[in-house]
Motif scaffolding. Structure first.
Motif, mmCIF file in Angstrom:
data_model
loop_
_atom_site.group_PDB
_atom_site.id
_atom_site.type_symbol
_atom_site.label_atom_id
_atom_site.label_comp_id
_atom_site.label_asym_id
_atom_site.label_seq_id
_atom_site.Cartn_x
_atom_site.Cartn_y
_atom_site.Cartn_z
ATOM 1 N N THR A 278 0.847 -1.189 0.000
ATOM 2 C CA THR A 278 0.000 0.000 0.000
ATOM 3 C C THR A 278 0.883 1.240 0.000
ATOM 4 O OG1 THR A 278 -0.114 -0.029 2.425
ATOM 5 C CG2 THR A 278 -1.903 -1.119 1.240
ATOM 6 N N ASP A 279 0.298 2.363 -0.453
ATOM 7 C CA ASP A 279 1.025 3.616 -0.319
ATOM 8 C C ASP A 279 0.720 4.203 1.058
ATOM 9 O OD1 ASP A 279 -1.485 4.777 -0.500
ATOM 10 O OD2 ASP A 279 -1.162 5.626 -2.495
ATOM 11 N N HIS A 280 1.228 5.407 1.330
ATOM 12 C CA HIS A 280 1.065 5.987 2.671
ATOM 13 C C HIS A 280 -0.382 6.326 3.005
ATOM 14 C CE1 HIS A 280 5.264 5.978 3.589
ATOM 15 N NE2 HIS A 280 5.547 6.547 2.437
ATOM 16 N N SER A 281 -1.222 6.512 1.985
ATOM 17 C CA SER A 281 -2.624 6.814 2.252
ATOM 18 C C SER A 281 -3.465 5.553 2.416
ATOM 19 C CB SER A 281 -3.199 7.675 1.119
ATOM 20 O OG SER A 281 -3.237 6.936 -0.090
ATOM 21 N N GLY A 282 -2.841 4.385 2.249
ATOM 22 C CA GLY A 282 -3.553 3.124 2.402
ATOM 23 C C GLY A 282 -4.095 2.552 1.107
ATOM 24 N N LYS A 283 -3.848 3.237 -0.021
ATOM 25 C CA LYS A 283 -4.314 2.758 -1.319
ATOM 26 C C LYS A 283 -3.544 1.492 -1.710
ATOM 27 C CE LYS A 283 -4.482 3.915 -6.175
ATOM 28 N NZ LYS A 283 -3.818 4.703 -7.196
ATOM 29 N N LEU A 284 -4.280 0.479 -2.143
ATOM 30 C CA LEU A 284 -3.673 -0.794 -2.531
ATOM 31 C C LEU A 284 -2.864 -0.625 -3.812
ATOM 32 C CD1 LEU A 284 -3.401 -3.879 -2.104
ATOM 33 C CD2 LEU A 284 -5.462 -4.130 -3.503
ATOM 34 N N LEU A 285 -1.574 -0.963 -3.745
ATOM 35 C CA LEU A 285 -0.699 -0.922 -4.916
ATOM 36 C C LEU A 285 -0.658 -2.276 -5.612
ATOM 37 C CD1 LEU A 285 2.289 1.016 -3.333
ATOM 38 C CD2 LEU A 285 0.566 1.926 -4.900
ATOM 39 N N GLY A 286 -0.768 -3.326 -4.827
ATOM 40 C CA GLY A 286 -0.694 -4.676 -5.372
ATOM 41 C C GLY A 286 -0.183 -5.633 -4.320
ATOM 42 N N TYR A 287 0.258 -6.760 -4.802
ATOM 43 C CA TYR A 287 0.747 -7.812 -3.918
ATOM 44 C C TYR A 287 2.129 -8.257 -4.371
ATOM 45 C CZ TYR A 287 -4.116 -7.965 -2.500
ATOM 46 O OH TYR A 287 -5.357 -7.616 -2.039
ATOM 47 N N ALA A 288 2.883 -8.799 -3.463
ATOM 48 C CA ALA A 288 4.198 -9.342 -3.781
ATOM 49 C C ALA A 288 4.257 -10.772 -3.238
ATOM 50 C CB ALA A 288 5.300 -8.492 -3.157
ATOM 51 N N VAL A 289 4.804 -11.654 -4.049
ATOM 52 C CA VAL A 289 4.902 -13.065 -3.691
ATOM 53 C C VAL A 289 6.376 -13.446 -3.607
ATOM 54 C CG1 VAL A 289 4.309 -15.420 -4.377
ATOM 55 C CG2 VAL A 289 2.756 -13.546 -4.938
ATOM 56 N N GLY A 290 6.767 -14.033 -2.499
ATOM 57 C CA GLY A 290 8.118 -14.544 -2.342
ATOM 58 C C GLY A 290 8.185 -15.949 -2.919
#
Length: 176
Positions: free
Chosen positions: A68-80
């Motif tokens: 998320t960004d600082h405002s809480g907006k979802l940017l996406g997901y990351a998978v290890g």
């Protein structure tokens, strides 16, 4: 002969103790460095967001992060992802868009691939090929030809096909 066996055994035991002690002493620093590499890789997946924030999601047998960004907006997901390459394990972080239908970035956290050959999986030209591909379809590679992104293809690393296959195997099996 007995003397040689005693000396060699003593050297082996002493060496083992020194290695075990060094591992115990340096383990916190090793873990801190691994965490820093993970955080750097996570931040690199969404570079336009400035300093994205990630929280690990409770998914069994998988490293999954919500960005998320600082405002809480979802940017996406990351998978290890951990896969086996030519030289040993390859640790990857793959970024997915909020809709989970697009790869937005891939970073190599660590690898043991051959320098100058398989280690080229960390090069920008190789990693950037994954941007925009569909993680739900099988990603394939082509050799000595221009890849077709519409067919979910990338160009293999010349001379390091095993490393290319390892990355694709890890991506395809984990993202499915």
């Amino acid at each position: 002969m007995k003397r040689m066996i005693i000396v060699l055994t003593s050297v082996m035991i002493l060496s083992g103790l020194i290695l075990a002690l060094a591992d115990t002493v340096f383990q916190p620093q090793i873990q801190a460095n691994q965490q820093k590499a993970l955080e750097t890789s996570l931040a690199a997946i969404f570079p336009k967001a400035g300093s994205p924030e990630f929280s690990q999601l409770p998914v069994k047998q998988m490293q999954l992060y919500k960005g998320t960004d600082h405002s809480g907006k979802l940017l996406g997901y990351a998978v290890g992802i951990v896969t086996n390459g030519y030289g040993g394990p390859i640790n990857l972080i793959v970024g997915l868009g909020p809709d989970l239908k697009t790869i937005v970035g891939m970073e190599v956290v660590s690898d043991s691939e051959t320098p100058g050959m398989g280690s080229r999986i960390s090069d920008d030209w190789f990693r950037n090929q994954f941007d925009g591909l569909n993680p739900l379809d099988t990603i394939t590679y082509v050799k000595n030809a221009k890849p077709d992104p519409d067919k979910n293809q990338i160009e293999a690393i010349s001379g390091a096909t095993i490393s290319t296959k390892a990355v694709l195997s890890g991506l395809n099996s984990s993202l499915r």
